[in-house]
Scaffold this motif. Structure first.
Motif, PDB file in Angstrom:
ATOM      1  N   VAL A 139       0.863  -1.187   0.000  1.00  0.00           N
ATOM      2  CA  VAL A 139       0.000   0.000   0.000  1.00  0.00           C
ATOM      3  C   VAL A 139       0.898   1.235   0.000  1.00  0.00           C
ATOM      4  N   HIS A 140       1.442   1.537  -1.159  1.00  0.00           N
ATOM      5  CA  HIS A 140       2.371   2.659  -1.292  1.00  0.00           C
ATOM      6  C   HIS A 140       2.070   3.386  -2.595  1.00  0.00           C
ATOM      7  N   PHE A 141       1.967   4.695  -2.524  1.00  0.00           N
ATOM      8  CA  PHE A 141       1.562   5.485  -3.688  1.00  0.00           C
ATOM      9  C   PHE A 141       2.447   5.247  -4.902  1.00  0.00           C
ATOM     10  N   ASP A 142       3.695   4.906  -4.690  1.00  0.00           N
ATOM     11  CA  ASP A 142       4.618   4.686  -5.792  1.00  0.00           C
ATOM     12  C   ASP A 142       4.533   3.260  -6.348  1.00  0.00           C
ATOM     13  N   LYS A 143       4.170   2.315  -5.496  1.00  0.00           N
ATOM     14  CA  LYS A 143       4.128   0.904  -5.905  1.00  0.00           C
ATOM     15  C   LYS A 143       2.824   0.544  -6.618  1.00  0.00           C
ATOM     16  N   ILE A 144       1.703   1.090  -6.151  1.00  0.00           N
ATOM     17  CA  ILE A 144       0.389   0.692  -6.669  1.00  0.00           C
ATOM     18  C   ILE A 144       0.293   0.838  -8.188  1.00  0.00           C
ATOM     19  N   PRO A 145       0.638   1.995  -8.761  1.00  0.00           N
ATOM     20  CA  PRO A 145       0.542   2.087 -10.227  1.00  0.00           C
ATOM     21  C   PRO A 145       1.511   1.153 -10.947  1.00  0.00           C
ATOM     22  N   LYS A 146       2.629   0.834 -10.315  1.00  0.00           N
ATOM     23  CA  LYS A 146       3.595  -0.075 -10.930  1.00  0.00           C
ATOM     24  C   LYS A 146       3.070  -1.512 -10.935  1.00  0.00           C
ATOM     25  N   TYR A 147       2.463  -1.941  -9.815  1.00  0.00           N
ATOM     26  CA  TYR A 147       1.836  -3.266  -9.811  1.00  0.00           C
ATOM     27  C   TYR A 147       0.795  -3.345 -10.927  1.00  0.00           C
ATOM     28  N   ASN A 148      -0.032  -2.302 -11.027  1.00  0.00           N
ATOM     29  CA  ASN A 148      -1.099  -2.316 -12.028  1.00  0.00           C
ATOM     30  C   ASN A 148      -0.572  -2.215 -13.449  1.00  0.00           C
ATOM     31  N   ALA A 149       0.533  -1.519 -13.658  1.00  0.00           N
ATOM     32  CA  ALA A 149       1.145  -1.459 -14.993  1.00  0.00           C
ATOM     33  C   ALA A 149       1.618  -2.854 -15.417  1.00  0.00           C
ATOM     34  N   VAL A 150       2.264  -3.563 -14.505  1.00  0.00           N
ATOM     35  CA  VAL A 150       2.700  -4.933 -14.805  1.00  0.00           C
ATOM     36  C   VAL A 150       1.488  -5.810 -15.068  1.00  0.00           C
ATOM     37  N   ASN A 151       0.443  -5.672 -14.255  1.00  0.00           N
ATOM     38  CA  ASN A 151      -0.782  -6.459 -14.475  1.00  0.00           C
ATOM     39  C   ASN A 151      -1.323  -6.228 -15.876  1.00  0.00           C
ATOM     40  N   MET A 152      -1.392  -4.984 -16.296  1.00  0.00           N
ATOM     41  CA  MET A 152      -1.931  -4.664 -17.618  1.00  0.00           C
ATOM     42  C   MET A 152      -1.033  -5.222 -18.727  1.00  0.00           C
ATOM     43  N   LEU A 153       0.274  -5.072 -18.572  1.00  0.00           N
ATOM     44  CA  LEU A 153       1.203  -5.598 -19.570  1.00  0.00           C
ATOM     45  C   LEU A 153       1.131  -7.116 -19.692  1.00  0.00           C
ATOM     46  N   CYS A 154       0.770  -7.778 -18.601  1.00  0.00           N
ATOM     47  CA  CYS A 154       0.663  -9.235 -18.590  1.00  0.00           C
ATOM     48  C   CYS A 154      -0.747  -9.720 -18.943  1.00  0.00           C
ATOM     49  N   GLY A 155      -1.642  -8.792 -19.254  1.00  0.00           N
ATOM     50  CA  GLY A 155      -2.982  -9.171 -19.683  1.00  0.00           C
ATOM     51  C   GLY A 155      -3.990  -9.352 -18.566  1.00  0.00           C
ATOM     52  N   PHE A 156      -3.673  -8.831 -17.379  1.00  0.00           N
ATOM     53  CA  PHE A 156      -4.586  -8.918 -16.246  1.00  0.00           C
ATOM     54  C   PHE A 156      -5.169  -7.546 -15.972  1.00  0.00           C
ATOM     55  N   GLY A 157      -6.250  -7.509 -15.231  1.00  0.00           N
ATOM     56  CA  GLY A 157      -6.861  -6.236 -14.879  1.00  0.00           C
ATOM     57  C   GLY A 157      -6.122  -5.546 -13.752  1.00  0.00           C
ATOM     58  N   GLN A 158      -6.539  -4.331 -13.510  1.00  0.00           N
ATOM     59  CA  GLN A 158      -5.992  -3.577 -12.390  1.00  0.00           C
ATOM     60  C   GLN A 158      -6.674  -4.018 -11.099  1.00  0.00           C
ATOM     61  N   ILE A 159      -6.011  -3.752 -10.002  1.00  0.00           N
ATOM     62  CA  ILE A 159      -6.550  -4.106  -8.696  1.00  0.00           C
ATOM     63  C   ILE A 159      -6.378  -2.909  -7.760  1.00  0.00           C
ATOM     64  N   GLY A 160      -7.397  -2.650  -6.963  1.00  0.00           N
ATOM     65  CA  GLY A 160      -7.298  -1.596  -5.962  1.00  0.00           C
ATOM     66  C   GLY A 160      -6.488  -2.087  -4.782  1.00  0.00           C
ATOM     67  N   ILE A 161      -5.608  -1.243  -4.282  1.00  0.00           N
ATOM     68  CA  ILE A 161      -4.754  -1.612  -3.156  1.00  0.00           C
ATOM     69  C   ILE A 161      -4.920  -0.536  -2.087  1.00  0.00           C
ATOM     70  N   TYR A 162      -5.430  -0.962  -0.920  1.00  0.00           N
ATOM     71  CA  TYR A 162      -5.786  -0.024   0.135  1.00  0.00           C
ATOM     72  C   TYR A 162      -5.451  -0.588   1.506  1.00  0.00           C
ATOM     73  N   SER A 163      -5.434   0.295   2.488  1.00  0.00           N
ATOM     74  CA  SER A 163      -5.411  -0.155   3.876  1.00  0.00           C
ATOM     75  C   SER A 163      -6.859  -0.403   4.291  1.00  0.00           C
ATOM     76  N   PRO A 164      -7.088  -1.213   5.315  1.00  0.00           N
ATOM     77  CA  PRO A 164      -8.468  -1.403   5.789  1.00  0.00           C
ATOM     78  C   PRO A 164      -9.150  -0.081   6.149  1.00  0.00           C
ATOM     79  N   LEU A 165      -8.381   0.870   6.638  1.00  0.00           N
ATOM     80  CA  LEU A 165      -8.914   2.179   7.006  1.00  0.00           C
ATOM     81  C   LEU A 165      -9.613   2.852   5.825  1.00  0.00           C
ATOM     82  N   GLU A 166      -9.157   2.571   4.614  1.00  0.00           N
ATOM     83  CA  GLU A 166      -9.694   3.212   3.421  1.00  0.00           C
ATOM     84  C   GLU A 166     -10.921   2.513   2.846  1.00  0.00           C
ATOM     85  N   VAL A 167     -11.242   1.322   3.308  1.00  0.00           N
ATOM     86  CA  VAL A 167     -12.372   0.593   2.709  1.00  0.00           C
ATOM     87  C   VAL A 167     -13.544   0.373   3.652  1.00  0.00           C
ATOM     88  N   ILE A 168     -13.340   0.616   4.944  1.00  0.00           N
ATOM     89  CA  ILE A 168     -14.433   0.374   5.891  1.00  0.00           C
ATOM     90  C   ILE A 168     -15.473   1.483   5.816  1.00  0.00           C
TER      91      ILE A 168
END
Length: 153
Positions: A117-146
């Motif tokens: 859960v890091h502002f710099d890592k999240i878009p990078k995980y999702n960029a790799v996901n997209m390049l590999c043919g997978f969808g994006q995923i939301g990455i949050y702390s529990p505090l942000e989803v409750i």
């Protein structure tokens, strides 16, 4: 909504800093707001934890989807490393993201602010996901989803 909870969220229930939002997250799992997904990796990481954390996790094994580790997840994990999202030192964290991505979760919740859960890592995980043919995923702390009950008065 399919939500992958990593090991830190289960342990967070017993950590003074993270207890309140962690407990609220699991209360919302209990009400059916979230479909809990976790993995064999979380099981392995929980195994050496104190008994109270193992017992809490065992309660949710009954309702959670426990995703086994797969070669596809290991390949995606390695793509995160090869792409510089994380280093070999944080390969376990990358595996959590890979498993959640491949199991088609909408979100990952984690208290790991350094490698997941890091502002710099999240878009990078999702960029790799997209390049590999997978969808994006939301990455949050529990505090942000409750849910928060706001008094609008």
């Amino acid at each position: 909504m399919r939500v992958y909870a990593d090991t830190s969220v289960f342990g967070g229930v017993f950590d003074a800093e993270f207890a309140s939002p962690s407990k609220q997250f699991f209360a919302e799992v209990d009400t059916g707001r979230f479909t809990l997904v976790t993995s064999a990796l979380v099981e392995a990481e929980i195994d050496p934890a104190p008994a109270h954390i193992r017992e809490f996790f065992a309660r949710y094994v009954k309702v959670a989807e426990i995703v086994p580790l797969s070669q596809e997840a290991i390949r995606l994990q390695q793509q995160y490393v090869n792409s510089g999202v994380v280093t070999e030192k944080s390969i376990g964290d990358a595996l959590h993201v890979a498993v959640a991505t491949l199991s088609q979760c909408n979100l990952i919740v984690s208290w790991n602010f350094k490698h997941i859960v890091h502002f710099d890592k999240i878009p990078k995980y999702n960029a790799v996901n997209m390049l590999c043919g997978f969808g994006q995923i939301g990455i949050y702390s529990p505090l942000e989803v409750i849910n928060y009950d706001y008094d609008d008065s």
